[in-house]
Enzyme design. Structure first.
Site, short mmCIF file in Angstrom:
data_model
loop_
_atom_site.label_atom_id
_atom_site.label_comp_id
_atom_site.label_asym_id
_atom_site.label_seq_id
_atom_site.Cartn_x
_atom_site.Cartn_y
_atom_site.Cartn_z
N CYS A 168 0.84 -1.20 0.00
CA CYS A 168 0.00 0.00 0.00
C CYS A 168 0.87 1.25 0.00
O CYS A 168 2.07 1.20 0.28
CB CYS A 168 -0.94 0.05 1.18
SG CYS A 168 -1.91 -1.44 1.43
N ARG A 199 4.52 -0.10 -4.99
CA ARG A 199 4.29 -0.84 -3.75
C ARG A 199 3.21 -1.90 -3.91
O ARG A 199 3.05 -2.77 -3.07
CB ARG A 199 3.92 0.13 -2.62
CG ARG A 199 5.03 1.09 -2.29
CD ARG A 199 4.57 2.11 -1.25
NE ARG A 199 4.41 1.51 0.06
CZ ARG A 199 5.36 1.37 0.97
NH1 ARG A 199 6.59 1.78 0.70
NH2 ARG A 199 5.12 0.83 2.14
N TRP A 249 -3.80 -2.43 -1.02
CA TRP A 249 -3.61 -3.83 -1.38
C TRP A 249 -4.46 -4.63 -0.40
O TRP A 249 -4.21 -4.63 0.80
CB TRP A 249 -2.14 -4.20 -1.25
CG TRP A 249 -1.77 -5.53 -1.81
CD1 TRP A 249 -1.58 -5.86 -3.11
CD2 TRP A 249 -1.51 -6.73 -1.06
NE1 TRP A 249 -1.22 -7.19 -3.23
CE2 TRP A 249 -1.17 -7.74 -1.99
CE3 TRP A 249 -1.52 -7.04 0.29
CZ2 TRP A 249 -0.85 -9.04 -1.60
CZ3 TRP A 249 -1.21 -8.34 0.68
CH2 TRP A 249 -0.88 -9.32 -0.27
N ASN A 280 -1.94 2.28 6.47
CA ASN A 280 -1.16 1.09 6.09
C ASN A 280 -0.99 0.25 7.33
O ASN A 280 -0.74 0.77 8.42
CB ASN A 280 0.22 1.49 5.57
CG ASN A 280 0.18 2.00 4.16
OD1 ASN A 280 -0.85 1.97 3.50
ND2 ASN A 280 1.31 2.50 3.68
N GLY A 281 -1.03 -1.08 7.16
CA GLY A 281 -0.82 -1.97 8.29
C GLY A 281 -2.02 -2.86 8.53
O GLY A 281 -2.97 -2.91 7.73
N GLU A 330 17.22 -17.59 -7.39
CA GLU A 330 16.84 -16.22 -7.72
C GLU A 330 16.32 -16.12 -9.15
O GLU A 330 15.35 -15.41 -9.43
CB GLU A 330 18.03 -15.28 -7.51
CG GLU A 330 17.81 -13.84 -7.93
CD GLU A 330 16.69 -13.13 -7.19
OE1 GLU A 330 16.31 -12.03 -7.63
OE2 GLU A 330 16.18 -13.67 -6.18
N LYS A 363 12.60 -14.75 -10.09
CA LYS A 363 12.36 -13.63 -10.99
C LYS A 363 11.35 -14.01 -12.06
O LYS A 363 10.45 -13.23 -12.38
CB LYS A 363 13.66 -13.19 -11.66
CG LYS A 363 14.54 -12.30 -10.81
CD LYS A 363 13.89 -10.95 -10.59
CE LYS A 363 14.34 -10.34 -9.28
NZ LYS A 363 13.81 -10.99 -8.08
N GLU A 380 7.87 -14.29 -10.51
CA GLU A 380 7.32 -13.00 -10.07
C GLU A 380 6.70 -12.21 -11.21
O GLU A 380 5.62 -11.63 -11.06
CB GLU A 380 8.42 -12.15 -9.43
CG GLU A 380 8.82 -12.58 -8.04
CD GLU A 380 9.92 -11.71 -7.47
OE1 GLU A 380 9.86 -11.37 -6.28
OE2 GLU A 380 10.86 -11.36 -8.22
N HIS A 434 17.52 -36.59 -7.64
CA HIS A 434 16.70 -36.89 -6.46
C HIS A 434 15.30 -36.28 -6.59
O HIS A 434 14.74 -35.77 -5.61
CB HIS A 434 17.39 -36.38 -5.19
CG HIS A 434 18.68 -37.06 -4.90
ND1 HIS A 434 18.78 -38.23 -4.17
CD2 HIS A 434 19.95 -36.77 -5.30
CE1 HIS A 434 20.04 -38.61 -4.10
NE2 HIS A 434 20.78 -37.74 -4.78
N LYS A 477 6.17 -4.09 -3.27
CA LYS A 477 7.61 -3.85 -3.14
C LYS A 477 8.09 -4.05 -1.72
O LYS A 477 9.13 -4.65 -1.48
CB LYS A 477 7.93 -2.42 -3.61
CG LYS A 477 9.41 -2.08 -3.62
CD LYS A 477 10.16 -2.94 -4.63
CE LYS A 477 11.62 -2.61 -4.69
NZ LYS A 477 12.34 -3.57 -5.55
#
Length: 619
Positions: free
Chosen positions: A2, A27, A76, A100-101, A492, A496, A499, A515, A614
């Site tokens: 947010c 964000r 969000w 926010n929160g 990573e 990426k 995402e 395995h 973010k």
């Protein structure tokens, strides 16, 4: 997650607030809104929408309206789905709030308010806060007292901006466990969740601390702590230029930030190393020689991409400095009983410095007596203030949700730290062995100084990587393989791709392929293999042969031009070589570009991928 912004001053607050919200789009959000006091009649108005800020800006109610005080929000969804009715700001009896929160006891508070006659319109926890403030205000408390009394009842996290129709010359702000920064202008003041929201107007900021409440008027800013005492804090000067937070001609912020990596690494190194002695300046990390020598164990804790950097850091520190390292995901560390205490060093890695799980883990480590070091990118962030020591990565603002330049500067920071920590092993056999295997000393730093140039070489191959991406963009899954320090880079690379392209991908140690993951390999599965000319070179080539024999598409990224490997590769990309630790940085860049181009070809929103934010400031 947010974004919030508040503005009071002599300019049109609606335009400035909308501009600030656009700067905070990175964000992550699903709805947006603004509340303002009209200049012509003194009445409060709220305009909200589900969707993007562009839709909000096109609302007729915002056209040709003037105001000098406003608050705005990008939401969000947490409590209640994305909708206009759940969007912020919320208003009750002439009081409006953005938040926010997460308020953990909102159900208990809501039930008590309903008994008093409160009527709720949304599903959000934030509306409970607004009702609380309005309730105290109706009972005769001042605006400031009403906010203070309300937040005393809250359990959870919050960063809020509040305005009142009857007290039009004020914005009241408060925070706990969620970032809030105040911008100081000339007769105008800002309150936002992040600096880019107002960076084009001022670089002078005050970072609020937990429990504080601030009152913004056109005359200035007054801050009180949780006990009600006045707080004086010197402003911090932000060195980022506004243009650093803009796209600069690139199609997306993510692409701009990928291409900024050579500069970001150079900025992170500058002034922190002594080439003549081959040492890192200890004061940059805040650690003394005595503290290093007394360190028994290091814990590195992070989330997401930063956790991958932490895994690389384990290889660097253990092999270069000879100190045992334990790496944890922050959300796991905080809920187990870690054996950490006096004599241990806890390192928190976080781009924003506001990641909720990482901050909670940091506080737990401090409570148990460990020394704490934050590696982060944002000056004045909560992590930097909560830690005993801080090392800033100097990568500049990172707007794209998927981290790129922040990640590589974290790797550089950990490499510098590894060399700095090596003082512990000066008289040990471990250092002698390390010196033989990795040519420690001035050459370590010399090779680091060459990394920006090596990355420039990789960037020249952007068009070649895009061609590979076009061939693979319709794939439904990927496997990424690496060994040693390149295993976290494989993780990573998979992250990426997930995402920003929404393709399922897995990162795996190449030695573990037999395995389990080998069962996935067929002609439809691209396998990206990171190949470095080191002691495991031949073993990874065997993995390539195993993939090829089962019909998998082999995408090999290697720092050795080997004709035999080229023959085994459906796609082969040659990258320059450094030492085994810095190869991780060089290999990370083509994976970023591969994910970027696949996502663009698939038509995905690269800078604001769905469901992501973010800065994850809630659990």
């Amino acid at each position: 997650m947010c974004g919030i912004i508040g503005y009071i001053g002599h300019n049109n607050s609606i335009e400035i607030t909308l501009e600030g919200l656009r700067k905070l789009e990175y964000r992550g959000y699903d709805s947006a809104g603004v509340a303002f006091i009209r200049e012509d009649n003194g009445l409060m108005e709220i305009v909200r929408c589900k969707g993007k800020i562009k839709e909000l800006m096109d609302k007729p109610a915002l056209q040709s309206v003037k105001s000098n005080v406003a608050i705005g929000h990008t939401r969000w969804a947490t409590h209640g789905g994305p909708s206009e009715i759940n969007a912020h700001p919320h208003r009750v009896d002439g009081i409006a709030i953005v938040h926010n929160g997460i308020i953990e006891n909102y159900i208990e508070l809501k039930r008590a308010l309903i008994k008093e006659g409160a009527v709720f319109n949304s599903e959000t926890d934030t509306e409970v806060m607004c009702h609380l403030i309005a309730s105290f205000y109706k009972k005769g408390s001042s605006f400031e007292e009403s906010v203070l009394e309300a937040i005393k009842l809250l359990h959870g996290s919050y960063a809020v901006n509040v305005i009142c129709e009857k007290e039009q010359g004020k914005i009241i702000c408060a925070k706990k466990d969620s970032p809030l920064v105040i911008g100081l202008g000339d007769g105008e003041f800002f309150s936002a969740s992040d600096v880019p929201a107002f960076l084009s107007h001022t670089r002078d900021v005050i970072f609020m601390e937990d429990g504080e409440m601030a009152v913004l008027t056109r005359e200035g800013v007054i801050i009180h702590d949780a006990a009600g005492s006045l707080v004086h804090r010197e402003p911090v000067k932000i060195t980022w230029s506004p243009s650093m937070a803009e796209k600069g001609g690139y199609r997306h912020f993510m692409l701009k930030e990928i291409f900024e990596q050579p500069r970001a690494i150079a900025d992170t190194i500058t002034g922190r190393a002594n080439l003549s002695t081959g040492t890192v300046n200890l004061y940059e990390f805040g650690l003394s020689e005595d503290e290093i020598r007394s360190t028994k164990k290091i814990f590195i804790v992070a989330c997401g991409t930063s956790w991958h950097a932490a895994l690389c850091g384990k290889y660097m520190i253990e092999e270069l400095a000879g100190i045992p390292v334990e790496v944890d995901i922050a959300s796991e560390f905080r809920y187990r009983r870690p054996i950490i205490g006096v004599g241990d060093l806890f390192i928190a890695i976080t781009q924003s410095g506001e990641t909720a799980d990482t901050l909670a883990a940091l506080k737990e480590a401090k409570r148990r007596g460990a020394k704490t070091l934050a590696i982060c990118n944002v000056v004045g962030s909560t992590a930097s203030r909560e830690s005993d020591y801080v090392f800033y990565t100097h990568s500049g603002p990172e707007i794209g949700v998927a981290s790129t330049k922040a990640f590589v500067t974290q790797l550089v920071s950990l490499y510098l730290l590894s060399i700095a920590l090596d003082i512990k092993s000066v008289a040990s056999v471990g250092r002698q062995l390390s010196a033989q295997l990795f040519k420690e000393g001035p050459s370590d730093l010399d090779e680091l100084l060459h990394i920006p140039a090596l990355l420039e070489t990789v960037l020249i191959a952007d068009a070649e990587i895009e061609k590979i991406a076009r061939q693979l963009s319709k794939s439904t899954g990927f496997l990424f393989l690496g060994r040693g320090i390149l295993f976290p880079i494989a993780l990573e690379g998979a992250l990426k791709l997930k995402e920003i392209s929404y393709i399922h991908a897995e990162g795996y140690p190449a030695g573990e392929m037999k395995h389990g993951p080998i069962a996935l390999i067929d002609e439809g599965l691209p396998v990206v293999i990171l190949l470095s000319k080191d002691t495991l070179y031949e073993k990874v080539i065997s993995n390539i042969q195993e993939v090829k024999s089962r019909g998998g598409k082999t995408v090999v990224i290697s720092n050795e031009d080997d004709d035999g490997v080229r023959e085994l590769s459906d796609y082969f990309l040659l990258v320059p070589r450094s030492n085994r630790f810095l190869d991780a940085i060089v290999m990370a860049l083509p994976l970023q570009l591969l994910a970027y181009h696949i996502a663009v070809i698939r038509g995905c929103d690269v800078d604001q991928p769905r469901n992501l934010a973010k800065s994850v400031t809630v659990e």
